[in-house]
Design an enzyme around this catalytic site. Structure first.
Site, PDB file in Angstrom:
ATOM      1  N   HIS A   1      -4.076  -9.153   3.613  1.00  0.00           N
ATOM      2  CA  HIS A   1      -5.516  -9.152   3.877  1.00  0.00           C
ATOM      3  C   HIS A   1      -5.827 -10.003   5.103  1.00  0.00           C
ATOM      4  O   HIS A   1      -5.224 -11.049   5.318  1.00  0.00           O
ATOM      5  CB  HIS A   1      -6.286  -9.717   2.681  1.00  0.00           C
ATOM      6  CG  HIS A   1      -6.356  -8.777   1.520  1.00  0.00           C
ATOM      7  ND1 HIS A   1      -6.643  -9.184   0.228  1.00  0.00           N
ATOM      8  CD2 HIS A   1      -6.187  -7.430   1.440  1.00  0.00           C
ATOM      9  CE1 HIS A   1      -6.650  -8.148  -0.584  1.00  0.00           C
ATOM     10  NE2 HIS A   1      -6.365  -7.079   0.126  1.00  0.00           N
TER      11      HIS A   1
ATOM     12  N   HIS B   1      -2.866   2.529  -5.446  1.00  0.00           N
ATOM     13  CA  HIS B   1      -3.694   1.354  -5.169  1.00  0.00           C
ATOM     14  C   HIS B   1      -4.003   0.580  -6.443  1.00  0.00           C
ATOM     15  O   HIS B   1      -4.214  -0.637  -6.402  1.00  0.00           O
ATOM     16  CB  HIS B   1      -4.985   1.771  -4.465  1.00  0.00           C
ATOM     17  CG  HIS B   1      -5.416   0.793  -3.416  1.00  0.00           C
ATOM     18  ND1 HIS B   1      -4.716   0.585  -2.236  1.00  0.00           N
ATOM     19  CD2 HIS B   1      -6.460  -0.067  -3.369  1.00  0.00           C
ATOM     20  CE1 HIS B   1      -5.308  -0.335  -1.512  1.00  0.00           C
ATOM     21  NE2 HIS B   1      -6.368  -0.759  -2.180  1.00  0.00           N
TER      22      HIS B   1
ATOM     23  N   ARG C   1       0.829  -1.196   0.000  1.00  0.00           N
ATOM     24  CA  ARG C   1       0.000   0.000   0.000  1.00  0.00           C
ATOM     25  C   ARG C   1       0.865   1.248   0.000  1.00  0.00           C
ATOM     26  O   ARG C   1       2.062   1.206   0.320  1.00  0.00           O
ATOM     27  CB  ARG C   1      -0.908   0.014   1.229  1.00  0.00           C
ATOM     28  CG  ARG C   1      -1.821  -1.192   1.366  1.00  0.00           C
ATOM     29  CD  ARG C   1      -2.629  -1.109   2.661  1.00  0.00           C
ATOM     30  NE  ARG C   1      -3.576  -2.207   2.809  1.00  0.00           N
ATOM     31  CZ  ARG C   1      -3.322  -3.335   3.468  1.00  0.00           C
ATOM     32  NH1 ARG C   1      -2.118  -3.524   4.022  1.00  0.00           N
ATOM     33  NH2 ARG C   1      -4.241  -4.282   3.572  1.00  0.00           N
TER      34      ARG C   1
ATOM     35  N   TYR D   1     -10.293 -10.277  -6.695  1.00  0.00           N
ATOM     36  CA  TYR D   1      -9.357 -10.302  -7.822  1.00  0.00           C
ATOM     37  C   TYR D   1      -9.612 -11.501  -8.742  1.00  0.00           C
ATOM     38  O   TYR D   1      -9.261 -11.457  -9.919  1.00  0.00           O
ATOM     39  CB  TYR D   1      -7.914 -10.313  -7.314  1.00  0.00           C
ATOM     40  CG  TYR D   1      -7.559  -9.055  -6.572  1.00  0.00           C
ATOM     41  CD1 TYR D   1      -7.441  -7.836  -7.239  1.00  0.00           C
ATOM     42  CD2 TYR D   1      -7.369  -9.062  -5.199  1.00  0.00           C
ATOM     43  CE1 TYR D   1      -7.142  -6.675  -6.563  1.00  0.00           C
ATOM     44  CE2 TYR D   1      -7.063  -7.902  -4.508  1.00  0.00           C
ATOM     45  CZ  TYR D   1      -6.951  -6.723  -5.197  1.00  0.00           C
ATOM     46  OH  TYR D   1      -6.660  -5.565  -4.528  1.00  0.00           O
TER      47      TYR D   1
ATOM     48  N   ARG E   1      -1.350  -1.806  -6.804  1.00  0.00           N
ATOM     49  CA  ARG E   1      -1.591  -2.941  -5.891  1.00  0.00           C
ATOM     50  C   ARG E   1      -2.556  -3.925  -6.550  1.00  0.00           C
ATOM     51  O   ARG E   1      -2.346  -5.139  -6.520  1.00  0.00           O
ATOM     52  CB  ARG E   1      -2.148  -2.410  -4.570  1.00  0.00           C
ATOM     53  CG  ARG E   1      -2.477  -3.466  -3.513  1.00  0.00           C
ATOM     54  CD  ARG E   1      -2.788  -2.743  -2.205  1.00  0.00           C
ATOM     55  NE  ARG E   1      -3.484  -3.561  -1.234  1.00  0.00           N
ATOM     56  CZ  ARG E   1      -2.892  -4.367  -0.349  1.00  0.00           C
ATOM     57  NH1 ARG E   1      -1.569  -4.479  -0.365  1.00  0.00           N
ATOM     58  NH2 ARG E   1      -3.591  -5.051   0.525  1.00  0.00           N
TER      59      ARG E   1
ATOM     60  N   LYS F   1      -1.757  -2.363   8.144  1.00  0.00           N
ATOM     61  CA  LYS F   1      -2.818  -1.803   8.980  1.00  0.00           C
ATOM     62  C   LYS F   1      -2.769  -2.413  10.375  1.00  0.00           C
ATOM     63  O   LYS F   1      -2.426  -3.563  10.559  1.00  0.00           O
ATOM     64  CB  LYS F   1      -4.186  -2.082   8.334  1.00  0.00           C
ATOM     65  CG  LYS F   1      -4.401  -1.345   7.021  1.00  0.00           C
ATOM     66  CD  LYS F   1      -5.774  -1.651   6.457  1.00  0.00           C
ATOM     67  CE  LYS F   1      -6.026  -0.878   5.174  1.00  0.00           C
ATOM     68  NZ  LYS F   1      -7.369  -1.168   4.598  1.00  0.00           N
TER      69      LYS F   1
END
Length: 293
Positions: free
Chosen positions: A265, A239, A146, A274, A242, A170
């Site tokens: 994730h 992004h 990211r 995806y 990404r 994150k």
């Protein structure tokens, strides 16, 4: 009659605007028209959940957007809540009917051929800025990290010997992301030029000309400008790179679980979008190539 009473209530007691009241009226009149189209004679007080569900299905089959169907269903719930508070209806047949899920837009990505043109054939210059920008773009495309993760990278997070990257994502969750020889070569060249021309004041990997950690807006701008050279994709952001990484991995037979770990994730359901992207791309190829498609 009931619709008129309800609209008077919205306008006089709830002080809703004329436009909002008219929107409620139109939604309820659509439902009334649907009831009139049914074989059995039905009014608002004899409606059951199955009829409401049938209305939802009929709207979806006619191509109504999920958001529009949800809004009309919400209007119907409010209407029946009004009838119940007035003692006109005993139950709300709309209360147990679920709204349709809004379909999430598929993530945009840059085609592999366009990324090859950007990284292999585009002249970004041999000065510090050009070499840094190439390193940033290669980092995004080879690792799928990211924007915030890239900006937060320190020299200590990069192991050129093992070609691995320690990424802080994150909620400060850390993961190790491998990378290839191409990125290792680009980073080696970049760090040589960086250390010679401006240094790194706080150990940051990517820096500005002043040697300070590169700001997010500068990375965003350089990615946007670079993608504008090779792609017509509407969004030209970090992004998107990404997304391009994930799509390319799956197109080359990477396992979904592995891509999930690389992207950081929490749930594989997030990564599954995806697979829809790659399937849509496969459909385009099929329609273009098959003689009877």
């Amino acid at each position: 009659m009931y619709i008129d009473q309800f609209c008077d209530y919205l306008k006089l007691e709830r002080n809703y605007s004329d436009r909002t009241v008219q929107s409620y009226r139109e939604d309820l009149e659509l439902f009334a028209a649907f009831l009139s189209s049914l074989e059995q004679e039905t009014d608002f007080l004899s409606v059951d959940q199955d009829m409401v569900r049938l209305w939802v299905v009929s709207m979806m089959e006619r191509g109504c957007r999920p958001a529009s169907v949800s809004r009309r269903l919400s209007a119907l719930r409010t209407f029946y809540r009004f009838l119940r508070t007035r003692g006109i209806a005993d139950v709300s047949p709309a209360s147990g009917v679920r709204s349709p899920k809004n379909s999430k837009p598929l993530p945009q990505f840059v085609r592999e051929a366009d990324m090859d043109r950007l990284l292999d054939d585009t002249d970004m210059g041999e000065g510090f800025t050009g070499i840094r920008d190439r390193a940033v773009l290669t980092m995004f495309y080879e690792t799928g990290i990211r924007l915030a993760e890239l900006v937060g990278l320190d020299d200590a997070d990069v192991d050129l010997g093992t070609c691995s990257l320690k990424v802080t994502g994150k909620r400060n969750k850390q993961r190790i992301v491998p990378f290839g020889d191409e990125l290792a070569d680009v980073l080696t060249r970049y760090k040589e030029v960086r250390d010679r021309e401006c240094g790194s004041a706080d150990g940051a990997l990517f820096v500005s000309r002043k040697g300070e950690r590169i700001p997010r807006h500068q990375v965003y701008r350089l990615v946007h400008n670079a993608l504008s050279r090779v792609s017509s994709v509407k969004k030209k952001s970090p992004h998107v790179l990404r997304h391009s990484f994930a799509t390319a991995m799956l197109n080359h037979d990477a396992e979904l679980g592995a891509v999930k770990e690389l992207l950081g994730h929490d749930s594989i359901s997030t990564t599954e979008i995806y697979t829809h992207t790659t399937f849509e791309e496969l459909k385009k190829v099929y329609k273009k190539a098959h003689p009877r498609s």
